[in-house]
Design a protein around this motif. Structure first.
Motif, mmCIF file in Angstrom:
data_model
loop_
_atom_site.group_PDB
_atom_site.id
_atom_site.type_symbol
_atom_site.label_atom_id
_atom_site.label_comp_id
_atom_site.label_asym_id
_atom_site.label_seq_id
_atom_site.Cartn_x
_atom_site.Cartn_y
_atom_site.Cartn_z
ATOM 1 N N LEU A 127 0.729 -1.264 0.081
ATOM 2 C CA LEU A 127 -0.096 0.063 0.154
ATOM 3 C C LEU A 127 0.892 1.251 -0.018
ATOM 4 C CD1 LEU A 127 -2.683 1.613 0.236
ATOM 5 C CD2 LEU A 127 -2.328 1.331 2.789
ATOM 6 N N LEU A 128 1.832 1.458 0.910
ATOM 7 C CA LEU A 128 2.649 2.317 1.128
ATOM 8 C C LEU A 128 3.671 2.694 -0.333
ATOM 9 C CD1 LEU A 128 3.913 2.343 4.653
ATOM 10 C CD2 LEU A 128 2.254 3.957 3.744
ATOM 11 N N GLN A 129 3.974 1.541 -0.824
ATOM 12 C CA GLN A 129 4.665 1.609 -2.001
ATOM 13 C C GLN A 129 3.730 2.161 -3.234
ATOM 14 O OE1 GLN A 129 6.839 -1.913 -3.254
ATOM 15 N NE2 GLN A 129 7.904 -2.129 -1.412
ATOM 16 N N ASP A 130 2.670 1.565 -3.215
ATOM 17 C CA ASP A 130 1.694 2.241 -4.176
ATOM 18 C C ASP A 130 1.353 3.796 -4.007
ATOM 19 O OD1 ASP A 130 1.576 -0.235 -5.632
ATOM 20 O OD2 ASP A 130 -0.390 -0.785 -4.630
ATOM 21 N N LYS A 180 9.400 2.117 -4.524
ATOM 22 C CA LYS A 180 9.505 0.766 -4.474
ATOM 23 C C LYS A 180 10.485 0.447 -3.458
ATOM 24 C CE LYS A 180 6.980 -0.299 -7.927
ATOM 25 N NZ LYS A 180 6.037 -0.679 -7.490
ATOM 26 N N GLU A 181 10.838 1.184 -2.675
ATOM 27 C CA GLU A 181 11.665 1.025 -1.498
ATOM 28 C C GLU A 181 10.837 0.434 -0.395
ATOM 29 O OE1 GLU A 181 14.195 3.796 0.525
ATOM 30 O OE2 GLU A 181 14.428 4.909 -1.397
ATOM 31 N N PRO A 182 11.056 -0.345 0.390
ATOM 32 C CA PRO A 182 10.328 -0.974 1.571
ATOM 33 C C PRO A 182 9.458 0.082 2.216
ATOM 34 C CG PRO A 182 12.483 -1.944 1.814
ATOM 35 C CD PRO A 182 12.715 -1.080 0.891
ATOM 36 N N PHE A 183 8.142 -0.262 2.485
ATOM 37 C CA PHE A 183 7.285 0.528 3.069
ATOM 38 C C PHE A 183 7.155 2.001 2.307
ATOM 39 C CE2 PHE A 183 8.136 -2.563 6.242
ATOM 40 C CZ PHE A 183 6.859 -3.109 6.395
ATOM 41 N N GLY A 184 7.551 2.018 1.152
ATOM 42 C CA GLY A 184 7.355 3.431 0.213
ATOM 43 C C GLY A 184 8.427 4.288 0.861
ATOM 44 N N GLY A 185 9.630 3.828 1.470
ATOM 45 C CA GLY A 185 10.698 4.660 2.051
ATOM 46 C C GLY A 185 10.220 5.322 3.164
ATOM 47 N N LYS A 186 8.987 5.015 3.940
ATOM 48 C CA LYS A 186 8.585 5.692 4.944
ATOM 49 C C LYS A 186 9.240 4.757 6.324
ATOM 50 C CE LYS A 186 5.806 8.287 2.880
ATOM 51 N NZ LYS A 186 6.620 9.745 2.665
ATOM 52 N N VAL A 187 9.425 5.243 7.305
ATOM 53 C CA VAL A 187 9.961 4.717 8.621
ATOM 54 C C VAL A 187 8.879 4.009 9.352
ATOM 55 C CG1 VAL A 187 10.974 5.458 10.939
ATOM 56 C CG2 VAL A 187 11.948 6.580 8.641
ATOM 57 N N ILE A 188 9.015 2.881 9.649
ATOM 58 C CA ILE A 188 8.158 2.086 10.473
ATOM 59 C C ILE A 188 8.846 1.682 11.590
ATOM 60 C CG2 ILE A 188 6.814 0.183 10.263
ATOM 61 C CD1 ILE A 188 5.938 2.004 8.231
ATOM 62 N N LEU A 189 8.306 1.854 12.542
ATOM 63 C CA LEU A 189 8.889 1.572 13.990
ATOM 64 C C LEU A 189 7.983 0.495 14.818
ATOM 65 C CD1 LEU A 189 10.954 2.008 16.312
ATOM 66 C CD2 LEU A 189 9.198 3.860 17.103
ATOM 67 N N LEU A 193 14.873 -8.766 6.565
ATOM 68 C CA LEU A 193 16.041 -8.459 6.295
ATOM 69 C C LEU A 193 16.241 -7.040 5.781
ATOM 70 C CD1 LEU A 193 17.028 -11.561 4.072
ATOM 71 C CD2 LEU A 193 17.468 -11.267 6.504
ATOM 72 N N LYS A 194 15.372 -6.228 5.369
ATOM 73 C CA LYS A 194 15.225 -5.070 5.247
ATOM 74 C C LYS A 194 15.026 -4.121 6.376
ATOM 75 C CE LYS A 194 13.816 -6.175 0.583
ATOM 76 N NZ LYS A 194 12.795 -6.057 -0.471
ATOM 77 N N PHE A 195 14.814 -4.466 7.514
ATOM 78 C CA PHE A 195 14.589 -3.713 8.760
ATOM 79 C C PHE A 195 16.000 -3.445 9.307
ATOM 80 C CE2 PHE A 195 10.360 -5.101 8.431
ATOM 81 C CZ PHE A 195 9.601 -4.077 8.960
ATOM 82 N N HIS A 196 16.011 -2.307 9.993
ATOM 83 C CA HIS A 196 17.281 -1.668 10.664
ATOM 84 C C HIS A 196 17.002 -2.392 12.266
ATOM 85 C CE1 HIS A 196 21.107 -0.078 12.202
ATOM 86 N NE2 HIS A 196 20.196 0.671 12.931
ATOM 87 N N LYS A 197 17.510 -3.151 12.892
ATOM 88 C CA LYS A 197 17.427 -3.568 13.979
ATOM 89 C C LYS A 197 18.180 -3.066 15.063
ATOM 90 C CE LYS A 197 16.415 -7.562 11.353
ATOM 91 N NZ LYS A 197 16.968 -7.258 10.273
ATOM 92 N N LEU A 198 17.397 -2.491 16.303
ATOM 93 C CA LEU A 198 17.863 -1.951 17.507
ATOM 94 C C LEU A 198 17.592 -2.997 18.616
ATOM 95 C CD1 LEU A 198 17.064 1.803 16.953
ATOM 96 C CD2 LEU A 198 19.204 0.656 16.600
ATOM 97 N N TYR A 199 18.654 -3.098 19.660
ATOM 98 C CA TYR A 199 18.491 -4.050 20.572
ATOM 99 C C TYR A 199 18.584 -3.176 22.033
ATOM 100 C CZ TYR A 199 19.101 -7.435 17.106
ATOM 101 O OH TYR A 199 18.486 -8.214 15.679
ATOM 102 N N LEU A 200 17.671 -3.603 22.751
ATOM 103 C CA LEU A 200 17.713 -3.171 24.068
ATOM 104 C C LEU A 200 18.632 -4.061 24.839
ATOM 105 C CD1 LEU A 200 13.974 -2.130 24.922
ATOM 106 C CD2 LEU A 200 15.819 -0.835 24.307
ATOM 107 N N THR A 201 19.685 -3.530 25.678
ATOM 108 C CA THR A 201 20.626 -4.376 26.317
ATOM 109 C C THR A 201 20.513 -4.374 27.934
ATOM 110 O OG1 THR A 201 22.163 -2.574 26.314
ATOM 111 C CG2 THR A 201 22.346 -3.863 24.635
#
Length: 140
Positions: free
Chosen positions: A13-16, A21-30, A62-70
């Motif tokens: 939907l966001l790409q359309d 064509k970037e994942p999620f239409g280039g939007k930041v998804i948290l 694989l296209k997500f940037h992951k942050l981990y709580l420590t």
């Protein structure tokens, strides 16, 4: 607990909408959560089907940037060892046999007696039952 198909639908939907064509239409998804605790619920689904429906098992992950709580900010100091023990189980560092800590075994083994031993059921009123319940899960 969201099925991977929901993420794929939002991605398309966001790409359309953005004509990007970037994942999620280039939007930041948290996203937030612990995949060991919140697998999707699949009606009458096997363990394999439930795990396969998780976002983490899809190529989109694989296209997500992951942050981990420590650091566990919610656990009390007296609960830190138990939290570390749970993490070791989740990360398969505990071996093939898991020994539960002693605090996991209640002194009274009967849950009905443990919760309701102080109530006389011949004259119980609803107010006495407030705040007491036995909840169970049935994934059918």
């Amino acid at each position: 607990m969201t099925h991977v198909h929901a993420f794929l639908a939002v991605d398309r939907l966001l790409q359309d909408l953005t004509k990007c064509k970037e994942p999620f239409g280039g939007k930041v998804i948290l996203l937030g959560g612990d995949f060991r605790q919140v697998l999707p619920v699949i009606l009458r689904g096997s363990r394999t089907l439930t795990v396969a429906s998780s976002l983490k098992k899809h190529a989109l992950w694989l296209k997500f940037h992951k942050l981990y709580l420590t650091k566990n900010m919610r656990a009390l100091e007296s609960e830190r060892d138990f939290g570390a023990w749970l993490l070791n189980i989740g990360e398969k560092k505990s071996g093939s046999t898991i020994q539960l800590p002693l605090q996991c075994y209640p002194s009274i083994q009967d849950p009905i007696h443990q919760l309701y031993s102080d109530i006389d059921f011949s004259s119980v009123i609803p107010k006495e039952l407030k705040g007491r319940a036995i909840l169970t899960v049935n994934n059918e």
